[in-house]
Design an enzyme around this catalytic site. Structure first.
Site, mmCIF file in Angstrom:
data_model
loop_
_atom_site.group_PDB
_atom_site.id
_atom_site.type_symbol
_atom_site.label_atom_id
_atom_site.label_comp_id
_atom_site.label_asym_id
_atom_site.label_seq_id
_atom_site.Cartn_x
_atom_site.Cartn_y
_atom_site.Cartn_z
ATOM 1 N N ASP A 133 171.688 -46.773 -0.103
ATOM 2 C CA ASP A 133 171.792 -45.307 0.562
ATOM 3 C C ASP A 133 170.993 -45.603 1.674
ATOM 4 O O ASP A 133 171.201 -45.062 2.943
ATOM 5 C CB ASP A 133 171.255 -44.325 -0.249
ATOM 6 C CG ASP A 133 172.651 -43.988 -1.345
ATOM 7 O OD1 ASP A 133 173.495 -44.529 -0.954
ATOM 8 O OD2 ASP A 133 172.161 -43.206 -2.141
ATOM 9 N N GLY A 134 169.686 -46.106 1.507
ATOM 10 C CA GLY A 134 168.767 -46.180 3.039
ATOM 11 C C GLY A 134 169.610 -46.846 4.008
ATOM 12 O O GLY A 134 169.286 -46.685 5.104
ATOM 13 N N ASP A 137 153.335 -27.277 -0.050
ATOM 14 C CA ASP A 137 153.235 -28.710 0.212
ATOM 15 C C ASP A 137 154.252 -29.085 1.562
ATOM 16 O O ASP A 137 154.123 -29.965 2.317
ATOM 17 C CB ASP A 137 153.533 -29.544 -0.902
ATOM 18 C CG ASP A 137 152.322 -29.904 -1.816
ATOM 19 O OD1 ASP A 137 151.226 -29.210 -1.538
ATOM 20 O OD2 ASP A 137 152.507 -30.553 -2.819
ATOM 21 N N ALA A 140 156.713 -27.413 -3.358
ATOM 22 C CA ALA A 140 155.707 -27.026 -4.301
ATOM 23 C C ALA A 140 155.140 -25.578 -3.540
ATOM 24 O O ALA A 140 153.908 -25.587 -3.062
ATOM 25 C CB ALA A 140 154.611 -28.216 -4.231
#
Length: 251
Positions: free
Chosen positions: A41-42, A141, A176
């Protein structure tokens, strides 16, 4: 059918490319009817970004790990598979990030644009949508904006929703979140223009990433969809993006 084969640097992708070129021939990307991308996918995201101006359909074959955007690798009946393939059109997000030194950086993202803390302390973000302040302070985060095509990637790992591929919706997902406690984000129309302002940027440094394009020490990040830019992906019948997105929800 004129095919251009492109491959990642992995040995399996390069071996596959050599076998396919020997069987079907190869032309330059600009001359091709279709581009066949070999890798994960990258690599597919990298190839789509690089070939954006060509407007060619891209048929991926998995020689990587996850392969969510790829078809199964096979050297047989490639021309027939490409001719019978279903086409999915996806539109990227554009990111404009302004850094503490005043520099501005632009990039496109097919999966998501994320804003992430880059220091030891949580980030503090102010969220404005279409010019209207929606959240005075998100302590977290990070946060991200995901497209339907990218909703099963980082967004899903951050407990964001999976979006149907044909929906005109973007996912705003917190990573987060500390305050508001357990805030799970929001669904936005694809036309929404989102702005993140970094609060206490010097004390709480933040970076922004559009797919693999990383910008450090950002103070503002503006994100919007780019409907005028279209990427054409080809999938084997019954294995298109819509089916894959549904299947992910019933694993």
């Amino acid at each position: 059918m004129k095919i251009a084969f492109v491959a990642s640097d992995s040995p399996s992708a390069q071996t596959g490319r050599a076998a396919l070129v020997g069987r079907y021939g190869n032309v330059e990307e600009a001359e091709a009817d279709v581009i066949v991308a070999l890798g994960g996918d990258g690599f597919m995201l990298e190839a789509l970004h690089r070939m954006q101006s060509l407007g060619k359909p891209v048929y991926g074959m998995n020689r990587g790990t996850v392969g969510f955007l790829m078809n199964e690798y096979s050297e047989s009946d490639l021309v027939e598979r490409v001719r019978d393939a279903e086409e999915a059109v996806i539109h990227p997000l554009s990111m404009q990030a302004t850094c503490a030194d005043g520099s501005t950086h632009r990039a496109l993202a097919l999966n998501e644009v994320s804003v992430l803390r880059s220091g030891s302390q949580a980030a503090k973000l102010r969220i404005t949508i279409d010019g209207r302040l929606r959240m005075e302070e998100l302590v977290c985060d990070g946060a991200l904006i995901a497209t339907p095509a990218g909703s099963t990637a980082y967004n899903y790992s951050a407990h964001g929703p999976i979006l149907p591929i044909g929906s005109d919706v973007l996912a705003l997902t917190a990573i987060a979140p500390f305050r508001p406690r357990r805030w799970r984000g929001a669904l936005l129309p694809s036309t929404a223009q989102v702005r993140f302002d970094v609060i206490e940027a010097e004390k709480r440094p933040v970076m922004a990433e559009a797919d693999s394009h990383l910008v450090q020490n950002v103070v503002t990040v503006e994100i919007r969809s780019e409907p005028e830019i279209a990427h054409r992906l080809l999938f084997d019948p019954g294995h298109g993006l819509e089916e894959r997105l549904l299947r992910e929800q019933f694993v």
